[in-house]
Scaffold this active site. Sequence first.
Site: not given
Length: 265
Positions: A140, A153
């Site tokens: 990501s 995350y």
Amino acid sequence: MRSGYALVTGASRGLGRHFAEELARRRQNLVLVARSRDKLENIAERLRTAHEIAVETVTIDLASCNAGQALARELDKRNLPIDLLVNNAGFGDQGEFFRLPLERQLEMIHLQTSTIVELTHKLLSRMIEQRSGGIINVSSMAGLQPIPYATIYSATKSFLTTFSLALEAEVRRYNIAVVTLCPGRLRADPEDDEGERKKVPGGEQSQQGVVLASLRMLERGGGLVIPGATNKFMAAAQKLVPRSRVARLIGKMTKKQHIQPDKSE
């Protein structure tokens, strides 16, 4: 039709489903992995019928302890050789780190680090023996910078990005392509949309476009994929700013969305 299989984790929805559909269009046999048995079986049957390929399913919670090794044993048991591994399964929670449930955070760490390492390690040996194969690791943009209120995350995606890029350099000489995919916010499919979505810099990206960009890079021998001109610019620009300041700037911009009132004040 290819004799080996592509394994796609998190294949029951979102980007994983788009990977499965595009690979099926290319007549690639598939092993689809997710927790939701019914969704997985429905997708598998649809792809078998539409493209006349072999599609196997494995229902497993990849956030559980030793799940990657358990999945590798199941593949061996069924004699399913994997030529392409798409490490896509993942999730993210937002909020103040100390307020989020610890068990959920530990599941995120396990799913997005340990499970990927286990599964990649178990499947890589055959690829090296065959002197061919591919791995797509879905990281990501969050893995390129520290992000307050998505602390775990961004940390797990940072691990995955570093792991994937280093692995690419190691295994390239064995003719194995490793793609490190770092998309921004993805446009949800109508059936997957979970509610109102906040506007983000660069807008939302087409999941199909992200998949195609990844497969193009795979065909070129692997590398880093940052889809979208805005995301490329942001990735380059943040290198010019100290990481600690990047974290403070992002935290300042997103604080109001995530901070709960302190009742002790």
